[in-house]
Design a protein around this motif. Structure first.
Motif, PDB file in Angstrom:
ATOM      1  N   UNK A  87       0.828  -1.198   0.000  1.00  0.00           N
ATOM      2  CA  UNK A  87       0.000   0.000   0.000  1.00  0.00           C
ATOM      3  C   UNK A  87       0.870   1.258   0.000  1.00  0.00           C
ATOM      4  N   UNK A  88       2.011   1.226   0.649  1.00  0.00           N
ATOM      5  CA  UNK A  88       2.944   2.351   0.598  1.00  0.00           C
ATOM      6  C   UNK A  88       3.460   2.538  -0.838  1.00  0.00           C
ATOM      7  N   UNK A  89       3.833   1.433  -1.464  1.00  0.00           N
ATOM      8  CA  UNK A  89       4.346   1.507  -2.835  1.00  0.00           C
ATOM      9  C   UNK A  89       3.285   2.020  -3.790  1.00  0.00           C
ATOM     10  N   UNK A  90       2.073   1.502  -3.684  1.00  0.00           N
ATOM     11  CA  UNK A  90       1.004   1.949  -4.578  1.00  0.00           C
ATOM     12  C   UNK A  90       0.693   3.423  -4.366  1.00  0.00           C
ATOM     13  N   UNK A  91       0.785   3.889  -3.126  1.00  0.00           N
ATOM     14  CA  UNK A  91       0.521   5.305  -2.833  1.00  0.00           C
ATOM     15  C   UNK A  91       1.505   6.197  -3.584  1.00  0.00           C
ATOM     16  N   UNK A  92       2.787   5.829  -3.579  1.00  0.00           N
ATOM     17  CA  UNK A  92       3.786   6.625  -4.294  1.00  0.00           C
ATOM     18  C   UNK A  92       3.503   6.611  -5.795  1.00  0.00           C
ATOM     19  N   UNK A 297      -3.461  -1.733  -4.778  1.00  0.00           N
ATOM     20  CA  UNK A 297      -2.651  -1.830  -3.564  1.00  0.00           C
ATOM     21  C   UNK A 297      -3.472  -1.845  -2.301  1.00  0.00           C
ATOM     22  N   UNK A 298      -4.739  -2.165  -2.407  1.00  0.00           N
ATOM     23  CA  UNK A 298      -5.629  -2.136  -1.250  1.00  0.00           C
ATOM     24  C   UNK A 298      -6.714  -3.192  -1.417  1.00  0.00           C
ATOM     25  N   UNK A 299      -6.944  -3.971  -0.357  1.00  0.00           N
ATOM     26  CA  UNK A 299      -8.024  -4.951  -0.379  1.00  0.00           C
ATOM     27  C   UNK A 299      -9.340  -4.302   0.026  1.00  0.00           C
ATOM     28  N   UNK A 310     -11.492  -2.084   4.536  1.00  0.00           N
ATOM     29  CA  UNK A 310     -10.462  -1.714   3.577  1.00  0.00           C
ATOM     30  C   UNK A 310      -9.111  -1.788   4.263  1.00  0.00           C
ATOM     31  N   UNK A 311      -8.100  -2.261   3.555  1.00  0.00           N
ATOM     32  CA  UNK A 311      -6.770  -2.300   4.145  1.00  0.00           C
ATOM     33  C   UNK A 311      -5.894  -3.336   3.487  1.00  0.00           C
ATOM     34  N   UNK A 312      -4.965  -3.847   4.257  1.00  0.00           N
ATOM     35  CA  UNK A 312      -4.046  -4.841   3.707  1.00  0.00           C
ATOM     36  C   UNK A 312      -3.488  -5.710   4.829  1.00  0.00           C
ATOM     37  N   UNK A 322      -2.049  -7.234  10.026  1.00  0.00           N
ATOM     38  CA  UNK A 322      -3.090  -6.655   9.194  1.00  0.00           C
ATOM     39  C   UNK A 322      -3.357  -5.233   9.660  1.00  0.00           C
ATOM     40  N   UNK A 323      -3.850  -4.426   8.739  1.00  0.00           N
ATOM     41  CA  UNK A 323      -4.311  -3.071   9.037  1.00  0.00           C
ATOM     42  C   UNK A 323      -5.592  -2.878   8.242  1.00  0.00           C
TER      43      UNK A 323
END
Length: 359
Positions: A87-92, A297-299, A310-312, A322-323
């Protein structure tokens, strides 16, 4: 039940061998604690959990930080967050898209010439529909299998080469299949577009602005610095501490070390619209018929009670995490468990905790 929740619980078992909720509904801490205790009784050395439910916030824990020691798991402990890194990678990547530097439906070839099939797009990497072979499927991650390579330093190019040495598993865009190689490639794309390391981009664009001071990108460092719990596994019939290892085998797909507090700050900011422009914010959670439970990048998962979260999740050797948050951000939970040599199934306890928080 969401397809990813099924996959997540399977991953937890392997590792250790919607609708908004009214915020006036209190979380029963006794039920949550029972769930955590069930996890440590069957499969984990220790667990820590952070919960937000409206104005109610609390932490909980079970088990111990080390084998044969009485020190409890630190509630502010650092841990390997595994695939939450995605999720960090997809955010960038989505930030770069918002800046006009990346086109989501452009072929990856535009940014990384010659690395993968020219039909594969950036969006397909983000949404797990590239059809590439998952490089980690070629490696063993049980404690016994992982021991010989646990300290090896991998280059991203080596990881991609493992994947591309195998034929495509499906035509690009036609099938969802969870795949770590996709996010190694996305981290390489970030480097190609920005001219700086993936780690530096994550630090400058996410960690520093949000003051995630306890979140680090190891860059091959094998240890966890700061308070943390230890994980264990069986190797040749003996118990081995599996806390230390080189996370370069996952890189942009899974090597971040974080805390429950930092992950709570990150997901609240991301899903609250603080990190992305509106167009990219909409892309983040957009699923498709091919990928019904995964955005970019997010479930987007559904619990048996019907609640959407929502999260990963994250699962790497020795650690499960998990978050998750409700769509309105009123309910949030961040969890980390360290492995023990137990052979029980943590799934019932895991679902008890999630159900009590989000249902």
């Amino acid at each position: 039940m969401g397809t990813r929740l099924l996959a997540t619980t399977a991953a937890l078992s392997l590792l250790f061998t919607g609708t908004a909720v009214a915020d006036e509904q209190q979380v029963d801490r006794r039920i949550v604690q029972e769930g955590l205790d069930q996890i440590t009784a069957t499969a984990a050395q220790g667990v820590q959990l952070r919960v937000t439910a409206g104005r109610e916030r609390f932490t909980a824990r079970s088990g111990t930080a080390e084998l044969d020691r009485t020190r409890p798991v630190p509630v502010n402990g650092r841990f390997r967050a595994g695939s939450i890194t995605k999720t960090f990678t997809s955010t960038v990547v989505l930030q770069l898209a918002g800046e006009g530097e990346v086109e989501l439906d452009a072929p990856v070839e535009r940014y990384l010439p010659g690395l993968v099939d020219s039909r594969i797009t950036v969006r397909q990497l983000l949404q797990m529909t590239s059809g590439l072979f998952n490089h980690t499927d070629a490696l063993g991650f049980s404690p016994q299998e992982f021991e010989p390579i646990r300290y090896r330093q991998w280059s991203p190019q080596e990881l991609v080469a493992i994947s591309t040495s195998r034929p495509l598993q499906a035509e690009p865009g036609t099938k969802y299949e969870y795949n770590n190689t996709n996010y190694v490639l996305l981290a390489l794309l970030v480097e190609a577009v920005t001219g700086r390391s993936w780690e530096r981009s994550v630090e400058q664009r996410i960690l520093r602005p949000l003051r995630l001071d306890d979140t680090t990108l190891p860059r091959g460092n094998t240890g966890i610095h700061g308070p943390h719990a230890h994980s264990y596994g069986l190797v040749d019939g003996r118990t081995v501490d599996t806390t230390r290892w080189n996370p370069s085998v996952f890189w942009g797909a899974g090597d971040i070390i974080s805390t429950t507090a930092d992950l709570d700050t990150f997901f609240a900011a991301l899903l609250g619209g603080d990190l992305l422009k509106p167009a990219q914010q909409a892309e983040l959670t957009r699923t498709t018929a091919v990928s019904p439970g995964y955005g970019l990048g997010l479930f987007v998962d559904t619990l048996p009670c019907g609640a959407t979260i929502l999260g990963h999740p994250g699962s790497v050797p020795g650690f499960a995490s998990y978050a998750y948050t409700s769509a309105d951000l009123q309910r949030r939970a961040e969890f980390s468990a360290t492995a023990s040599t137990g052979t029980g199934d943590p799934t019932p306890g895991y679902f008890q905790v999630l159900t009590e928080i989000f249902c």
